[in-house]
Scaffold this active site. Structure first.
Site, mmCIF file in Angstrom:
data_model
loop_
_atom_site.group_PDB
_atom_site.id
_atom_site.type_symbol
_atom_site.label_atom_id
_atom_site.label_comp_id
_atom_site.label_asym_id
_atom_site.label_seq_id
_atom_site.Cartn_x
_atom_site.Cartn_y
_atom_site.Cartn_z
ATOM 1 N N VAL A 302 -41.366 -28.131 -16.025
ATOM 2 C CA VAL A 302 -41.584 -27.885 -14.741
ATOM 3 C C VAL A 302 -41.912 -26.587 -14.498
ATOM 4 O O VAL A 302 -41.543 -25.468 -15.040
ATOM 5 C CB VAL A 302 -40.068 -28.083 -14.122
ATOM 6 C CG1 VAL A 302 -39.935 -27.591 -12.612
ATOM 7 C CG2 VAL A 302 -39.564 -29.499 -14.010
ATOM 8 N N HIS A 508 -19.440 -63.180 -39.119
ATOM 9 C CA HIS A 508 -20.668 -63.793 -38.338
ATOM 10 C C HIS A 508 -20.477 -64.522 -37.054
ATOM 11 O O HIS A 508 -19.370 -65.176 -37.158
ATOM 12 C CB HIS A 508 -21.206 -64.572 -39.519
ATOM 13 C CG HIS A 508 -22.545 -65.621 -38.669
ATOM 14 N ND1 HIS A 508 -23.635 -64.701 -38.842
ATOM 15 C CD2 HIS A 508 -22.757 -66.688 -38.529
ATOM 16 C CE1 HIS A 508 -24.535 -65.769 -38.275
ATOM 17 N NE2 HIS A 508 -24.024 -66.869 -38.108
#
Ligand code: FAD
Length: 543
Positions: A302, A508
């Site tokens: 900027v 799982h």
């Protein structure tokens, strides 16, 4: 001594009236070395109400100096570092005074950092998930967001935690002193609260003064230019938001404002978001937010900002810099500055570097033997969990334990969407320092749980030591990466190798399985993908 030079902390502030020894004299414990004329101290003297407590160790001076409040340990700053140190010291039997200028305990983390940002990020995640469900055939009406109620809810989360700290401090009989504290002598902190001044005399001090948002020069003094504290105190959803700084804090707040409906632009000086993090971990995040945000400008800075009734007009500089544009608000997230410069360190002889950091040894001791420092004020990474662990070391050393900082890795997490988490060695550092490593990356496109959550953009990467096969580092990108990284931190801490992790049975179907599968990949035993030693193209298969 013949072998070493050591600072011996004076038990009192004052002026040396007479030296009783000369350089080269031999002295032993108990020899009179000098006469000290103590500095005048205001106040009622010894705190009669204070309970009996054991003498603190760690170079303990003879007695607590006189002051309005006397403590064996004074802790300056009540963030996660300070309150943890204070609580631990109290639990070890020491009299503790905890000093903070904030209205509530908890410092940046609880009040204007980790906790409020995660509360808002939770809302952002639910909003994003409700949008994503349309791909599974479930659509919701556009949600209505009541900003005042949202802010109130976030504040209630913060309030529960800070209120809890107050209760814990009371139960430990801590002396909590509110106000701006400055060291005014080697053993005294003077605390200013309005017109009231309280002196706190201590045997040991732990400086836990934390850090503050860094600012950019030349920005207008305008309430539409916010730092992270202002952005968390969310009062409206700006139509166009410019985030200056593509680091973790800037991107977390961008995630919140994007989910609430702002059109977000991010500008980052470096050529990558989250500079320092491995590029392969950042890529899925960059891809996802590039599709959602108005723009991401890398390698751009900027140049100037002007404010008027229409908004904040910003001009940019750098290769590929966009044309000047007008935004409704700007968030400045260009890093944090340690608070070491504002605590009167010179009065106690504590060395503070040009940036405001205080150097400490492995026991969190500063150059002044009875003063310790912890948390953001002692250096990077500026993270709450680093501060709390350093806090325990400092408190335990003061209580006489022979402990030191010995963590093998400190995890970093960006709670963006997807989250990014990493710990230990990064590829970026390994390449820069020529450290040998082998890499195993498990793509979440092959994780059944990830696909079942509608996401295939994550990955789990392990870096192992080629000879010993021990885990050196890990990086994860994907939802919940911040939770998953803890397993890798533990593995590094206890010296696990890839086989240890691969042989650990992960439930799982979970995202945690991706760590086990990445370890199997490193170990060459994977069956969910083609193992690396088979010279065939691997095709991910969902499990
Ligand atoms: P601080 O929390 O900064 O506390 C220091 C305290 O000392 C403050 O209360 C301050 O007012 C007080 N103080 C300073 N000087 C004086 C003085 N002279 N007199 C009296 N009081 C004084 N970290 C994470 O690990 N995870 C995250 O998810 C995370 N998210 C963040 C999000 C945001 C938006 C921000 C800004 C930070 C975030 N952090 C996060 C960083 C984290 O907040 C800090 O690392 C942590 O708070 C540092 O703890 P500390 O105890 O060192 O200091």
């Amino acid at each position: 001594s013949d072998k070493a030079t050591m600072d011996i902390p004076a038990p009192r502030a004052g002026t040396v009236a007479e030296l009783k020894v000369a350089v080269g004299d031999t002295v032993s414990e108990g020899s009179l070395i000098l006469l000290l004329a103590p500095a005048a101290v205001d106040g009622p003297g010894p705190d009669a109400a204070a309970p009996e407590a054991p003498a603190a160790a760690a170079g303990s001076p003879a007695s607590t100096p006189e002051a309005d409040v006397r403590a064996q340990v004074a802790v300056l700053g009540a963030g996660p570092g300070g309150y943890t140190a204070a609580f631990r010291a109290a639990d070890l039997g020491l009299q503790v005074a905890l000093i903070d200028r904030g209205e509530t305990l908890g410092g940046v983390c609880l009040n204007v950092g980790c906790i409020p940002s995660k509360a808002l990020l939770h809302v952002a995640r639910v909003l994003a998930e409700s949008e994503e469900l349309s791909a599974a055939g479930v659509s919701f009406a556009r949600p209505e967001v009541d900003i005042d109620a949202l802010r109130g809810w976030k504040e209630s989360v913060v309030g529960r935690l800070t209120g809890g700290l107050d209760g814990l401090a009371r139960r430990r009989k801590l002396q909590v002193i509110r106000g701006e504290g400055r060291l005014t002598g080697p053993n005294v902190i003077t605390v200013q609260s309005g017109d009231d001044e309280t002196t706190v005399g201590f045997e040991h001090c732990i400086v836990a003064a934390g850090s503050s948002p860094a600012s950019l020069p030349g920005l207008p003094d305008d309430e539409r230019v916010m730092d992270s504290t202002g952005a968390l105190d969310i009062t409206e959803v700006p139509e166009r938001l410019l985030v200056i700084g593509g680091g973790i804090i800037g991107l977390e707040m961008a995630t919140v404002y994007d989910a609430l409906g702002s059109r977000v632009t991010v500008v980052e000086l470096m050529d990558q978001l989250i500079p320092g993090c491995d590029a392969d971990l950042v890529k899925p995040l960059h891809k996802r937010i590039a599709a959602r945000y108005e723009a991401i400008h890398l390698g751009v800075r900027v140049d100037a900002v002007t404010a008027d009734d229409d908004g904040l007009t910003v001009s940019f500089a750098g290769e590929g810099a966009p044309a000047p544009q007008t935004f409704d608000r700007i968030l400045v997230a260009v890093g944090r500055r340690p608070n070491g410069a504002g605590i009167g360190a010179e009065a106690a002889g504590i060395e503070v570097d040009d940036r405001g950091f205080i150097a400490v040894d492995g026991q969190m001791r500063t150059n002044v033997g009875h003063v310790f420092a912890i948390g953001d004020v002692v250096g990077e990474p500026m993270l709450a969990h680093k501060a709390t662990h350093e806090a325990k070391v400092a408190a335990e050393v003061i209580a006489g334990d022979d402990v030191r900082w010995d963590a093998r890795s400190i995890p970093n997490v960006a709670y963006t969407d997807p989250e990014i988490a990493w710990t230990g060695l990064t590829e970026t550092r390994a390449r820069a320092e020529g450290i040998a490593y082998e890499k195993a990356t498990f793509p979440w496109a092959a994780s059944g749980r990830s696909l079942a959550q509608g996401r295939d953009d994550g990955l789990t990467k392990l870096l192992v030591e080629p000879e010993t096969r021990r885990l050196l580092g890990a990086g994860i990108v994907g939802p919940n990466a911040g939770e998953l990284i803890a397993e890798a931190v533990h593995a590094i801490e206890v010296g696990s190798d890839a086989q240890d992790i691969g042989l650990t049975i992960h439930p799982h179907p979970t995202l945690s399985e991706t760590l086990g599968l990445a370890a199997e990949l490193a170990d060459g035993t994977i069956t969910d993908l083609m193992p690396p030693r088979a010279k065939r193209a691997s095709t991910p298969a969902a499990t």
